[in-house]
Design a protein around this motif. Structure first.
Motif, short mmCIF file in Angstrom:
data_model
loop_
_atom_site.label_atom_id
_atom_site.label_comp_id
_atom_site.label_asym_id
_atom_site.label_seq_id
_atom_site.Cartn_x
_atom_site.Cartn_y
_atom_site.Cartn_z
N ASP A 78 49.91 25.71 62.85
CA ASP A 78 48.49 26.06 62.77
C ASP A 78 48.07 26.28 61.33
O ASP A 78 48.73 27.01 60.58
CB ASP A 78 48.19 27.32 63.59
CG ASP A 78 48.41 27.08 65.07
OD1 ASP A 78 48.60 28.06 65.80
OD2 ASP A 78 48.37 25.91 65.49
N ASP A 79 46.93 25.65 60.93
CA ASP A 79 46.33 25.85 59.61
C ASP A 79 47.26 25.47 58.47
O ASP A 79 47.06 25.91 57.33
CB ASP A 79 45.86 27.31 59.43
CG ASP A 79 44.88 27.73 60.50
OD1 ASP A 79 44.95 28.89 60.93
OD2 ASP A 79 44.07 26.89 60.91
N LYS A 80 48.29 24.69 58.71
CA LYS A 80 49.21 24.27 57.65
C LYS A 80 49.49 22.78 57.79
O LYS A 80 49.57 22.25 58.90
CB LYS A 80 50.52 25.05 57.69
CG LYS A 80 50.38 26.54 57.41
CD LYS A 80 51.73 27.23 57.45
CE LYS A 80 51.59 28.72 57.17
NZ LYS A 80 52.89 29.42 57.24
N GLN A 81 49.68 22.12 56.67
CA GLN A 81 49.99 20.69 56.68
C GLN A 81 51.50 20.49 56.68
O GLN A 81 52.07 19.81 55.82
CB GLN A 81 49.34 20.01 55.46
CG GLN A 81 47.83 19.84 55.57
CD GLN A 81 47.45 18.95 56.74
OE1 GLN A 81 46.95 19.43 57.76
NE2 GLN A 81 47.71 17.66 56.62
N LEU A 83 55.15 20.34 59.52
CA LEU A 83 55.66 20.20 60.88
C LEU A 83 56.83 21.14 61.08
O LEU A 83 57.59 21.42 60.15
CB LEU A 83 56.13 18.76 61.14
CG LEU A 83 55.07 17.66 61.07
CD1 LEU A 83 55.74 16.30 61.11
CD2 LEU A 83 54.06 17.80 62.21
N ARG A 84 56.98 21.61 62.28
CA ARG A 84 58.15 22.41 62.65
C ARG A 84 58.86 21.75 63.82
O ARG A 84 58.22 21.12 64.68
CB ARG A 84 57.76 23.84 63.05
CG ARG A 84 56.92 23.91 64.31
CD ARG A 84 56.71 25.37 64.74
NE ARG A 84 55.91 25.44 65.96
CZ ARG A 84 56.42 25.37 67.18
NH1 ARG A 84 57.73 25.21 67.34
NH2 ARG A 84 55.64 25.46 68.25
N ALA A 85 60.18 21.86 63.84
CA ALA A 85 60.96 21.26 64.91
C ALA A 85 60.82 22.11 66.17
O ALA A 85 61.25 23.26 66.20
CB ALA A 85 62.42 21.17 64.50
N GLN A 100 62.58 21.98 59.46
CA GLN A 100 61.53 22.99 59.60
C GLN A 100 60.62 22.95 58.37
O GLN A 100 61.06 22.76 57.24
CB GLN A 100 62.14 24.39 59.74
CG GLN A 100 63.03 24.58 60.95
CD GLN A 100 62.26 24.48 62.27
OE1 GLN A 100 61.04 24.39 62.27
NE2 GLN A 100 62.98 24.48 63.38
N MET A 101 59.33 23.12 58.62
CA MET A 101 58.31 23.14 57.56
C MET A 101 58.29 21.83 56.78
O MET A 101 58.21 21.81 55.55
CB MET A 101 58.51 24.33 56.63
CG MET A 101 58.70 25.65 57.34
SD MET A 101 57.37 26.04 58.50
CE MET A 101 56.04 26.38 57.37
N LEU A 102 58.39 20.70 57.48
CA LEU A 102 58.36 19.37 56.86
C LEU A 102 56.93 19.02 56.46
O LEU A 102 56.02 19.06 57.31
CB LEU A 102 58.90 18.33 57.85
CG LEU A 102 59.01 16.89 57.32
CD1 LEU A 102 60.16 16.80 56.32
CD2 LEU A 102 59.21 15.91 58.46
N ALA A 110 60.01 9.60 58.20
CA ALA A 110 59.25 8.93 59.25
C ALA A 110 58.23 9.87 59.86
O ALA A 110 57.07 9.52 60.07
CB ALA A 110 60.21 8.39 60.31
N CYS A 111 58.64 11.13 60.15
CA CYS A 111 57.76 12.06 60.86
C CYS A 111 56.62 12.52 59.97
O CYS A 111 55.47 12.60 60.42
CB CYS A 111 58.57 13.25 61.36
SG CYS A 111 59.75 12.80 62.66
N GLY A 112 56.90 12.86 58.71
CA GLY A 112 55.83 13.28 57.82
C GLY A 112 54.81 12.17 57.62
O GLY A 112 53.60 12.42 57.59
N THR A 113 55.29 10.92 57.53
CA THR A 113 54.40 9.78 57.35
C THR A 113 53.60 9.49 58.60
O THR A 113 52.38 9.27 58.55
CB THR A 113 55.22 8.53 56.95
OG1 THR A 113 55.98 8.83 55.77
CG2 THR A 113 54.32 7.34 56.70
#
Length: 881
Positions: A78-81, A83-85, A100-102, A110-113
């Motif tokens: 939430d409110d952050k750019q 990703l968390r697993a 965590q926190m990618l 791959a996931c961040g893109t």
């Protein structure tokens, strides 16, 4: 059977048959496994399970469908750019932790893109793709090669909420079937997330409506179609003085007065017909009290059918009473808020001719009960006779009288009456009546008596206090021939008991202690509570040391039986110091001081004993008195200075310094803080000392930053936290010296947390809001517990030297320290190991992941200029490396 076939052909057929059976068995097993995985995934969706468990089941489904796949789900924070697993049951845990926190950025794996672009990212071999450069070591460590990542879109709002990815340990591209299956499964994940959001929204809505009902200050209730209560809130129960379980199922007529029932029935019928109603009725509670209520009824309509009636009541009783009183106020004398009585001055006994409602309420006597009778009926056995005589004399002289008298109500209860009686004259000047104004001032009198009592007594134990002790001791010493003995009694081990049980139960122990001691210290002797867990007895009916020894034995004996406090058993003992006027003294309080000194000596020798004062013990008192005076001079002449000791990282780099106070006495040289800090805390001098330390550290901060040291840790005294202006003073200092957030850390000892934890937590939060870090110093040396850390605004923990000493050889200390490291890591709290003095200790702590260290191995505390020289040299060495 073909008899012409050879044996070899027959064997070949047999082998083929066996192979076919094996293939059939394998497919059956895979089919069964697939069906089981599908069943688990679908079953998970319909059950009320945590969302992470549902996502894990979906991962297992994918892994059962696509051979060699390792599935993961990552969700946007939430409110952050980032990703968390959220799920990755088959992936190695170190890999999941690293993800965590990618960051959600184009080019971050791959996931961040995929999350940044909102497009699928299919990578046959991550080792050849530059988007995975920073993850190369992680990929190789876990033998991962291919990665297919798909963005997950919100079902309704169509924005990216996460990614759905599968990994393989060999190069691989998806088939059309696999790709379609993954896309469908990705939508299933989105459905799970939406399902979770809807569940949370439903729970919030339910709680919202429940709060509107339960916590409404007005009575709120619902009734079925027959008029029976289905539900009623707390305000309704309090109004009717009945519990909820007794009201549920009862008809509303239970509360409605009989004269209003027919009208209430009409309005209820209209509400059942679908028409909202507003009306006023009277209700009666369990105790017979009647209330005026405004009622609003609205129909409860479900699927077009009225199934019940909702009601809201507003208590108008006080409003109606006020309206009635307003009319009475218009009637003149009956508007008086005081009790008013008029009596006939021309008849014997001055019989009453009129009372107002306030008088009736005050005394309990009605108008008919008072008229014709004398106000003497308000007097009782404890009414002061002299006051009564003064009233009679003044009335006889036809004068005004003002006094306070103890009167009695009709029910026999006493009250203090502030009375003003004035004569009423006729046109000819003859006094024909007396009018009396009466006020109940019982509360004021009780408070005055309580204040007088509290001035000389302890409010907790009701024993005489220090003020009463001094007065009693001075009076006892007036008789120079009388032997006077002072027993200073202090409980052994009360502080840990008080900290562990809480102050309420600790107070109960003190109350019980007072009761036990009172059974030993009898009149004419005096027992007082001196303060905290200290009691003082003044013995005046003993004539020799043997009798005092017996007294001390009896006092210690009262602690032989454990204290029973709310089911808990507490065992305590005491230490007693004894002094007497048989030895020359200069003032009465000196006897108490001597007994106090002797008590501390008895406590040092193990407690549960008594000790007579000896002249050599006065050296301690003299030392403290002298030291206190010298501390005051040191404050005024600024004889203090700050030394600084570096705090280094596990890599040996300087991360900050701790400010340590030093006192360079002009004659005695450096005096250890262990000698003067306890005295300063006891006398309150620690407050100006601590204020100076904070100001000086802020002044030195600019020089430290110029030499690459951007963090200073300052020790705060526990006493500062109990001053009302604590936060405001810190804020002014930080503002004046332009201290930036993150440049100052407040170090507190863990024992600070054991008293009024909630208030201390609030103060620490305010320090954090000012931009300061918070560290717990000397952790493990006091009474604090790791359970406090989860709720405290603490970002650093300093492990006491007693744990780090020889930690590489001491298995017990090593185990405890490893446990602390593991727990605080999950709490995101950094650890500073104090007292590191050997390379072996340093190596062990670094290996265990200790964030920072401090000790003689790196640098001893130094004055500012020496520290700056050391820091400059250290920085040069770091640059060379």
């Amino acid at each position: 059977m073909d008899c012409n076939r050879s044996g070899a052909d027959t064997l070949s057929d047999h082998v083929a048959l066996v192979g076919l059976s094996a293939l059939f068995a394998k497919k059956s097993y895979l089919l069964g496994h697939l069906l089981e995985s599908q069943y688990q995934a679908l079953n998970s969706l319909v059950q009320k399970r945590p969302v992470d468990k549902k996502l894990e089941d979906i991962c297992y489904l994918i892994e059962s469908q696509i051979e060699g796949a390792f599935c993961s789900v990552m969700l946007k924070c939430d409110d952050k750019q980032v990703l968390r697993a959220a799920a990755g049951p088959s992936l190695p845990k170190p890999l999941v932790s690293a993800l965590q926190m990618l960051p959600i950025e184009d080019g971050v794996g791959a996931c961040g893109t995929a999350a940044a672009l909102g497009k699928s990212v299919i990578v046959k071999d991550m080792r050849l793709d530059e988007r995975f450069t920073e993850f190369a070591e992680l990929i190789d460590a876990h033998h991962l090669v291919a990665c297919w990542s798909h963005p997950i879109f919100h079902v309704k709002e169509e924005h990216v909420i996460g990614t759905f990815a599968v990994y393989f340990q060999h190069p691989k591209l998806p088939s059309k079937t696999e790709l379609e299956f993954l896309i469908r499964t990705r939508d299933l994940v989105a459905l799970v997330i939406e399902q979770q959001e809807l569940e949370e929204q439903r729970e919030r809505t339910e709680q919202h409506h429940k709060s509107l009902f339960s916590y409404n200050p007005q009575p709120v209730f619902t009734m079925d179609i027959e008029g029976r209560f289905i539900s009623i809130n707390r305000a309704g129960c309090e109004l009717l003085k009945l519990p909820e379980d007794e009201l549920i199922g009862q008809h509303y007529e239970l509360a409605v007065v009989e004269t209003d029932r027919a009208r209430t029935k009409e309005h209820f019928g209209e509400a059942k017909s679908g028409n909202a109603q507003s009306y006023e009725i009277k209700v009666i509670d369990k105790l017979g009290h009647i209330y005026d209520l405004d009622i609003t009824n609205t129909p409860i309509i479900i699927n077009g059918e009225v199934t019940g009636v909702h009601g809201i009541a507003r208590d108008r009783t006080e409003q109606r009473k006020n309206e009635a009183q307003l009319k009475i106020l218009e009637s003149g004398i009956e508007s008086s808020v005081n009790g008013v009585v008029i009596s006939d001055a021309l008849k014997p006994g001055y019989p009453v001719t009129y009372i107002n409602p306030a008088f009736a309420k005050l005394t309990g006597y009605s108008f008919s009960e008072m008229v014709g009778r004398s106000c003497r009926i308000l007097q009782g056995k404890d009414t002061d006779k002299r006051t009564v005589q003064e009233i009679r004399r003044t009335l006889k002289e036809r004068k005004q009288v003002r006094t306070v008298i103890k009167n009695y109500r009709k029910d026999g209860s006493a009250f203090w009456n502030e009375l003003l009686i004035s004569p009423i004259k006729s046109a000819s000047g003859q006094v024909t009546h007396f009018v009396g104004l009466q006020s109940d001032i019982t509360d004021r009198i009780n408070k005055e008596e309580a204040l007088a009592f509290n001035a000389t007594h302890d409010t907790l134990t009701n024993l005489p206090n220090r003020k009463a002790l001094e007065a009693h001791l001075m009076k006892a010493l007036d008789d120079e021939e009388r032997a006077v003995y002072v027993l200073f009694i202090d409980l052994d081990g009360f502080k840990p008991v008080n900290d562990s049980l809480g102050h309420y139960l600790g107070d109960q122990v003190l109350i019980e202690t007072a009761e036990r001691l009172k059974r030993v210290v009898l009149m004419p002797n005096l027992l007082c509570r001196f303060g905290g867990d200290e009691f003082v007895a003044v013995i005046t009916n003993a004539s020799n040391k043997e009798q005092i020894s017996s007294y001390c034995q009896e006092v210690l004996a009262v602690f032989e039986q454990p204290f029973k406090v709310e089911g808990k058993s507490v065992s305590l003992s005491a230490a007693i110091g004894v002094s007497s006027n048989m030895v020359t003294f200069s003032n009465p309080m000196e006897l108490i001081q001597r007994a106090d000194i002797a008590m501390y000596e008895a406590k040092k020798r193990g407690g549960n004993s008594w000790l007579w004062h000896e002249s050599k013990l006065d050296e301690r008192l003299s030392f403290h008195v002298t030291l206190r005076s010298q501390i005051q001079e040191a404050i005024q002449k600024e004889q203090f200075e700050l030394f600084y000791q570096p705090i280094v990282t596990a890599a040996g780099r300087v991360a900050g310094v701790e400010a340590l106070i030093r006192w360079q006495h002009p004659e005695r040289g450096y005096i250890s803080p262990a000698d003067f800090i306890p005295v300063a805390e006891r006398t309150g001098q620690i407050i100006p000392i601590s204020d100076w330390v904070l100001r000086q550290a802020c002044r030195d901060l600019e020089k430290l930053k110029a030499h690459g040291v951007s963090l200073v840790a300052v020790n705060f005294s526990p006493i500062q936290f109990y001053r009302d202006d604590f936060i405001e003073k810190v804020k002014k200092t930080l503002t004046y010296y332009h201290v930036q957030p993150g440049e100052l850390t407040a170090e507190i000892t863990e024992n600070v947390l054991m008293h009024d934890t909630q208030r201390i937590t609030e103060l620490l939060e305010q320090l954090r809001e000012l931009g300061m870090g918070v560290a717990i110093d000397d952790f493990g040396s006091g009474f604090a517990s790791l359970r406090y850390l989860s709720s405290l605004p603490v970002n650093k923990l300093k492990i006491d030297r007693s744990f780090t000493e020889n930690i590489n050889e001491n298995a017990q200390n090593a185990a405890i320290t490893r446990g602390i490291f593991k727990m605080v890591k999950d709490l995101h709290i950094q650890v500073v190991a104090e007292g590191v003095e050997t390379e072996a200790e340093f190596a062990f702590l670094a290996e265990q992941g200790c964030d920072y260290m401090q000790g003689y191995l790196f640098c001893k505390p130094k004055p500012l200029d020496e520290l700056l020289t050391w820091a400059e040299r250290q920085q040069s060495l770091d640059n060379e490396l």
